[in-house]
Write a protein that holds these residues in place. Structure first.
Motif, PDB file in Angstrom:
ATOM      1  N   LYS A  81       0.832  -1.205   0.000  1.00 39.98           N
ATOM      2  CA  LYS A  81       0.000   0.000   0.000  1.00 39.98           C
ATOM      3  C   LYS A  81       0.868   1.256   0.000  1.00 39.98           C
ATOM      4  O   LYS A  81       0.586   2.213  -0.731  1.00 39.98           O
ATOM      5  CB  LYS A  81      -0.947  -0.016   1.199  1.00 39.98           C
ATOM      6  N   GLU A  82       1.911   1.269   0.825  1.00 40.25           N
ATOM      7  CA  GLU A  82       2.817   2.425   0.872  1.00 40.25           C
ATOM      8  C   GLU A  82       3.539   2.600  -0.460  1.00 40.25           C
ATOM      9  O   GLU A  82       3.734   3.725  -0.925  1.00 40.25           O
ATOM     10  CB  GLU A  82       3.821   2.257   2.014  1.00 40.25           C
ATOM     11  N   ILE A  84       2.424   1.624  -3.446  1.00 36.36           N
ATOM     12  CA  ILE A  84       1.426   2.111  -4.409  1.00 36.36           C
ATOM     13  C   ILE A  84       1.185   3.608  -4.197  1.00 36.36           C
ATOM     14  O   ILE A  84       1.084   4.368  -5.165  1.00 36.36           O
ATOM     15  CB  ILE A  84       0.112   1.304  -4.308  1.00 36.36           C
ATOM     16  N   ASN A  85       1.126   4.048  -2.940  1.00 35.22           N
ATOM     17  CA  ASN A  85       0.943   5.476  -2.655  1.00 35.22           C
ATOM     18  C   ASN A  85       2.095   6.313  -3.216  1.00 35.22           C
ATOM     19  O   ASN A  85       1.878   7.382  -3.781  1.00 35.22           O
ATOM     20  CB  ASN A  85       0.795   5.722  -1.155  1.00 35.22           C
ATOM     21  N   LEU A  86       3.321   5.805  -3.070  1.00 34.08           N
ATOM     22  CA  LEU A  86       4.486   6.508  -3.606  1.00 34.08           C
ATOM     23  C   LEU A  86       4.444   6.545  -5.140  1.00 34.08           C
ATOM     24  O   LEU A  86       4.684   7.588  -5.747  1.00 34.08           O
ATOM     25  CB  LEU A  86       5.781   5.844  -3.131  1.00 34.08           C
ATOM     26  N   GLU A  88       1.773   6.347  -6.974  1.00 30.49           N
ATOM     27  CA  GLU A  88       0.663   7.226  -7.345  1.00 30.49           C
ATOM     28  C   GLU A  88       1.112   8.690  -7.313  1.00 30.49           C
ATOM     29  O   GLU A  88       0.796   9.465  -8.225  1.00 30.49           O
ATOM     30  CB  GLU A  88      -0.531   7.003  -6.412  1.00 30.49           C
ATOM     31  N   LYS A  89       1.852   9.087  -6.266  1.00 32.50           N
ATOM     32  CA  LYS A  89       2.367  10.455  -6.189  1.00 32.50           C
ATOM     33  C   LYS A  89       3.289  10.749  -7.379  1.00 32.50           C
ATOM     34  O   LYS A  89       3.243  11.841  -7.952  1.00 32.50           O
ATOM     35  CB  LYS A  89       3.149  10.668  -4.887  1.00 32.50           C
ATOM     36  N   ASP A  92       1.125  11.108 -10.457  1.00 33.28           N
ATOM     37  CA  ASP A  92       0.433  12.400 -10.376  1.00 33.28           C
ATOM     38  C   ASP A  92       1.389  13.532 -10.776  1.00 33.28           C
ATOM     39  O   ASP A  92       0.997  14.481 -11.457  1.00 33.28           O
ATOM     40  CB  ASP A  92      -0.097  12.664  -8.966  1.00 33.28           C
ATOM     41  N   SER A 164      -3.876   7.645 -11.886  1.00 31.62           N
ATOM     42  CA  SER A 164      -2.531   7.405 -11.357  1.00 31.62           C
ATOM     43  C   SER A 164      -2.540   6.196 -10.425  1.00 31.62           C
ATOM     44  O   SER A 164      -1.596   5.399 -10.415  1.00 31.62           O
ATOM     45  CB  SER A 164      -2.028   8.628 -10.596  1.00 31.62           C
ATOM     46  N   ARG A 165      -3.602   6.061  -9.657  1.00 31.68           N
ATOM     47  CA  ARG A 165      -3.720   4.938  -8.715  1.00 31.68           C
ATOM     48  C   ARG A 165      -3.778   3.609  -9.465  1.00 31.68           C
ATOM     49  O   ARG A 165      -3.094   2.653  -9.099  1.00 31.68           O
ATOM     50  CB  ARG A 165      -4.979   5.124  -7.854  1.00 31.68           C
ATOM     51  N   ALA A 168      -0.445   2.807 -10.822  1.00 31.24           N
ATOM     52  CA  ALA A 168       0.440   2.385  -9.730  1.00 31.24           C
ATOM     53  C   ALA A 168       0.189   0.920  -9.362  1.00 31.24           C
ATOM     54  O   ALA A 168       1.131   0.144  -9.175  1.00 31.24           O
ATOM     55  CB  ALA A 168       0.242   3.288  -8.515  1.00 31.24           C
ATOM     56  N   GLU A 169      -1.076   0.544  -9.269  1.00 28.14           N
ATOM     57  CA  GLU A 169      -1.421  -0.849  -8.930  1.00 28.14           C
ATOM     58  C   GLU A 169      -0.954  -1.799 -10.033  1.00 28.14           C
ATOM     59  O   GLU A 169      -0.429  -2.878  -9.753  1.00 28.14           O
ATOM     60  CB  GLU A 169      -2.923  -0.968  -8.689  1.00 28.14           C
TER      61      GLU A 169
END
Length: 183
Positions: A81-82, A84-86, A88-89, A92, A164-165, A168-169
């Motif tokens: 999850k962390e 994927i968040n990175l 996604e940023k 973006d 973006s999410r 990322a996934e």
């Protein structure tokens, strides 16, 4: 020496002019005259800030690369999850800087920029847990980064058809197989 507001603004105009010209004339070798005409400045102003077009391109690349989101120095990524968040940023950021990434990554299609981008990403993401003893793991990461650059080019070309999410996934799923290599 600290740049003044006027210098920063002039450089911004020059960079934006170059990116605009590259977007509309990707096959044309852009001259300093072309850039100056688009930015509405004279050649001496250009030369006050840049030696040549290659120096301008390098500064645009440096600006883009330096702003790629990373994990903070002491932080680490401990789960998907962390990560994927990175990612996604990061995606973006690419989307927010669409014109510059389109110009350099798609229109100019510069191998030098791709190499610098790959090297920077490897350096910025070096805190990620990888098997540092495995040459196969290293090659897996190079494969992933170059694959992500290819995905980014298509994502940009297709005008960002997924979020973006979602990208990322997808990136995480595709990268897991490449980096889970046994010795």
């Amino acid at each position: 020496m600290q740049e003044t507001r006027r210098v920063r603004m002039t450089k911004k105009l020059i960079k934006e002019a170059y990116i605009e010209l590259l977007s509309t004339n990707p096959d044309k070798r852009l001259s300093i005259t072309d850039i100056c005409n688009c930015a509405d400045i004279n050649r001496s102003t250009f030369y006050m800030h840049y030696e040549d077009v290659q120096c301008l391109i390098k500064e645009i690349e440096d600006d883009l690369i330096s702003q790629i989101p990373t994990i903070a120095g002491s932080e680490s990524i401990s789960n998907d999850k962390e990560f994927i968040n990175l990612l996604e940023k990061t995606f973006d950021y690419v989307k927010a800087n669409n014109s510059a990434f389109t110009a350099l990554l798609v229109r100019l299609d510069s191998n030098k920029f791709k190499e610098r981008l790959t090297s920077s990403v490897l350096d910025k993401y070096k805190n990620l847990p990888i098997n540092k003893d495995s040459i196969l793991s290293k090659y897996g990461y190079f494969y992933c980064i170059n694959g992500v650059i290819g995905l980014l080019k298509e994502w940009i070309n297709d005008n960002f058809p997924i979020t973006s999410r979602e990208l990322a996934e997808l990136t995480l799923r595709m990268s897991m197989g490449a980096t889970n290599i046994n010795k």
